[in-house]
Design an enzyme around this catalytic site. Structure first.
Site, short mmCIF file in Angstrom:
data_model
loop_
_atom_site.label_atom_id
_atom_site.label_comp_id
_atom_site.label_asym_id
_atom_site.label_seq_id
_atom_site.Cartn_x
_atom_site.Cartn_y
_atom_site.Cartn_z
N GLU A 88 44.57 42.74 36.81
CA GLU A 88 45.17 43.84 37.47
C GLU A 88 44.55 45.28 36.89
O GLU A 88 44.47 45.99 37.92
CB GLU A 88 46.70 43.64 36.93
N HIS A 93 41.26 44.56 27.92
CA HIS A 93 42.47 44.46 27.20
C HIS A 93 42.79 43.10 26.65
O HIS A 93 42.44 41.96 27.46
CB HIS A 93 43.71 45.16 27.96
#
Ligand code: AMP
Length: 133
Positions: A88, A93
């Site tokens: 996304e 991350h």
């Protein structure tokens, strides 16, 4: 153009801060799988975690390890699970998720809807534990 996570690390977009150092930043996932679901990012803008150089990814994992320990201290669990998706948001991350069972790491699960005050409380608990390490 800066990614949303770069803006978060720079404080341009608000986040629930859990931990930080010069190179990395940790904050609560806004759509948590469970309480304590945290994201760890490099401040440097890099899309794909596996494009990072060995020494940088090493420091990244060491920082994530400390965040995981802080999460476990704040939210007792069997283990903290680590996941990398990146489907996304195109800024590397690591998801850290306190797990009571393997089901807690299923990203297809419905996400929790928590009030801002509770999100702040969760982040503050993790931040306080991180400071003790
Ligand atoms: P993925 O890139 O597939 O790992 O998913 C991105 C993750 O970032 C999702 O779990 C989102 O809930 C989370 N996320 C997106 N925007 C924000 C934000 N502004 N603050 C905190 N978490 C976010």
């Amino acid at each position: 153009m800066a990614t949303i996570f770069t803006k978060i690390a720079q404080g341009e977009i608000p986040s629930y801060k859990c931990a930080e150092n010069d190179e990395f930043y940790a904050f609560l996932d806004i759509n948590p799988l469970v309480k304590g679901h945290t994201l760890v990012i490099p401040r440097r803008e890099v899309d794909y975690i596996f494009d990072m150089e060995d020494d940088e990814i090493g420091r990244y994992q060491i920082f994530a390890k400390k965040v995981a320990r802080a999460i476990k201290a704040a939210f007792p669990c069997i283990k903290v699970g680590e996941a990398v998706l990146g489907l996304e948001v195109n800024h590397a991350h690591i998801h850290l998720v306190p797990m009571q069972s393997e089901k807690d790491l299923n990203f297809a699960n419905a996400k929790l809807k928590l009030e801002p005050a509770e999100m702040q409380e969760i982040a503050d608990k993790i931040y306080a534990e991180f400071q003790k390490l």
